[in-house]
Design an enzyme around this catalytic site. Structure first.
Site, mmCIF file in Angstrom:
data_model
loop_
_atom_site.group_PDB
_atom_site.id
_atom_site.type_symbol
_atom_site.label_atom_id
_atom_site.label_comp_id
_atom_site.label_asym_id
_atom_site.label_seq_id
_atom_site.Cartn_x
_atom_site.Cartn_y
_atom_site.Cartn_z
ATOM 1 N N CYS A 151 -4.436 -1.665 -1.745
ATOM 2 C CA CYS A 151 -4.514 -0.310 -1.968
ATOM 3 C C CYS A 151 -5.567 -0.067 -3.153
ATOM 4 C CB CYS A 151 -3.256 0.256 -2.354
ATOM 5 S SG CYS A 151 -3.460 2.128 -2.605
ATOM 6 N N ASN A 152 -6.836 0.554 -2.912
ATOM 7 C CA ASN A 152 -7.712 0.849 -3.994
ATOM 8 C C ASN A 152 -7.286 1.477 -5.141
ATOM 9 O OD1 ASN A 152 -10.709 -0.072 -2.929
ATOM 10 N ND2 ASN A 152 -9.308 0.471 -1.152
ATOM 11 N N ASP A 190 0.905 -1.087 0.076
ATOM 12 C CA ASP A 190 -0.064 -0.152 -0.093
ATOM 13 C C ASP A 190 1.021 1.131 -0.075
ATOM 14 O OD1 ASP A 190 -2.258 1.616 0.537
ATOM 15 O OD2 ASP A 190 -1.979 1.803 2.498
ATOM 16 N N SER A 191 0.217 2.441 -0.025
ATOM 17 C CA SER A 191 1.100 3.775 -0.102
ATOM 18 C C SER A 191 1.771 3.748 1.335
ATOM 19 C CB SER A 191 0.310 4.744 -0.413
ATOM 20 O OG SER A 191 -0.838 4.721 0.620
ATOM 21 N N CYS A 216 -11.172 2.895 0.493
ATOM 22 C CA CYS A 216 -9.675 3.124 0.672
ATOM 23 C C CYS A 216 -9.346 2.363 1.740
ATOM 24 C CB CYS A 216 -9.385 4.590 0.755
ATOM 25 S SG CYS A 216 -7.741 5.083 1.395
ATOM 26 N N GLY A 267 -3.440 9.079 -3.299
ATOM 27 C CA GLY A 267 -4.500 9.591 -3.865
ATOM 28 C C GLY A 267 -4.325 10.894 -4.538
ATOM 29 N N HIS A 307 -6.832 2.790 4.067
ATOM 30 C CA HIS A 307 -6.737 3.463 5.140
ATOM 31 C C HIS A 307 -8.286 3.985 5.939
ATOM 32 C CE1 HIS A 307 -3.120 4.609 3.364
ATOM 33 N NE2 HIS A 307 -2.484 5.133 4.728
ATOM 34 N N GLU A 332 -2.071 8.012 8.211
ATOM 35 C CA GLU A 332 -0.713 8.052 8.281
ATOM 36 C C GLU A 332 0.032 8.595 9.386
ATOM 37 O OE1 GLU A 332 1.620 5.677 6.294
ATOM 38 O OE2 GLU A 332 -0.375 6.044 5.700
HETATM 39 N N1 DGL Z 1 -4.897 3.268 0.878
HETATM 40 C C1 DGL Z 1 -4.981 3.742 -0.281
HETATM 41 C C2 DGL Z 1 -6.384 3.216 -0.925
HETATM 42 O O1 DGL Z 1 -6.707 2.110 -0.761
HETATM 43 C C3 DGL Z 1 -4.534 5.108 -0.381
HETATM 44 C C4 DGL Z 1 -4.403 6.234 0.205
HETATM 45 C C5 DGL Z 1 -3.457 7.188 -0.375
HETATM 46 O O2 DGL Z 1 -2.243 6.894 -0.490
HETATM 47 O O3 DGL Z 1 -4.076 8.235 -0.738
HETATM 48 O O4 DGL Z 1 -6.965 3.591 -1.966
#
Ligand code: DGL
Length: 259
Positions: free
Chosen positions: A69-70, A6-7, A180, A39, A182, A148
């Site tokens: 991560c979506n 993931d990010s 997402c 994002g 997160h 984060e």
């Molecule tokens: N966790 C990520 C998602 O599922 C992205 C969050 C991000 O880095 O903006 O989309």
């Protein structure tokens, strides 16, 4: 070994579901913290990162990759599969399909990053699985960054969440998709707002089941390695703050990863 990325810390919600379904498997979790949040990044940047991370995970012996991560899935899962045609890759997409199947009011909301909100793949997902219901796509800038920074109880976040959700609930939405990874860590903020009016929809457990189907025999010792492209020590320290202390005892290594 199974690679998960993931990010940042968001994908740990998926890792937790994976460990629940495959407690014996070994995992490498890669947080791309030098580039978080995805994002607000362009598709080209996200694709470049996904290729680099995929290569790193393969080099480390991963036989299955879970894109936790979506945003990375909608932007780059096709590129990743094209790069590694023989490697099973499981992505995560916003749970539009289950939400559309469950809604009683015929109205669902999908909470996503800005990048996912404008993606063609989300538009296609909605057209394919939710054409009979009304779908409200709600980008939530800044939410992933709050998670984060582990600023999970910041009152400003609650104010912003309420401002975004109240109009959707007033419009009759009865399913709210956490689009997402997160956002799974913001349940304590979101659940009280939607309580009695809507249900939150999260597909982390479904993704874990899909991974298990693709990789039914993943022998290992139930170990987790943590990698991060910046500040890997913050990743290990985040586990208790995110309610994932049970994963901490499985962590055998925490390392910086090449950018
Ligand atoms: N966790 C990520 C998602 O599922 C992205 C969050 C991000 O880095 O903006 O989309």
């Amino acid at each position: 070994m199974i690679g998960v990325f993931d990010s940042g810390v968001g994908g740990l919600s998926v890792l937790s579901a994976l460990v629940d379904s495959m407690p014996e498997a070994d995992f490498v979790y890669f947080a791309d913290t030098a580039y978080v949040p995805y994002g607000s990044k362009s598709d080209a940047v996200i694709r470049e990162r996904v290729i680099a991370i995929g290569n790193e995970l393969v080099k480390r012996g991963c036989r299955l990759i879970v894109v936790a991560c979506n945003t990375a899935t909608v932007s780059a899962v096709r590129t990743l599969r094209a790069e590694h045609p023989d490697l099973p890759v499981v992505g995560i997409e916003p749970g539009v399909k289950p939400a559309a199947a469950q809604t009683q009011s015929g109205k669902i909301a999908v909470l996503v990053t800005e990048s996912t909100a404008r993606s063609e793949r989300l538009a296609r997902l909605i057209a394919e699985h939710a054409s009979a219901v009304q779908v409200f796509v709600e980008p939530c800038p800044g939410w992933a960054a709050h998670v984060e920074q582990l600023a999970l109880d910041d009152p400003a976040l609650e104010v912003d969440a309420r401002a975004r959700l109240e109009p959707l609930l007033a419009a009759g939405v009865d399913r709210v998709v956490l689009g997402c990874t997160h956002y799974g860590f913001l349940r304590h903020v979101l659940q009280p707002i939607v309580a009695g009016r809507a249900e939150l929809v999260d597909v982390a457990a479904a993704v874990a089941r899909q991974a298990q189907r693709l990789h039914p025999h993943a022998p290992g010792r139930g170990e987790i390695q943590l990698l991060a492209s910046a500040a890997p020590e913050r990743l290990a320290a985040a586990l208790p703050a995110l309610g994932l202390s049970h994963l901490a005892s499985r962590v055998v290594r925490t390392q910086p990863a090449a950018r």
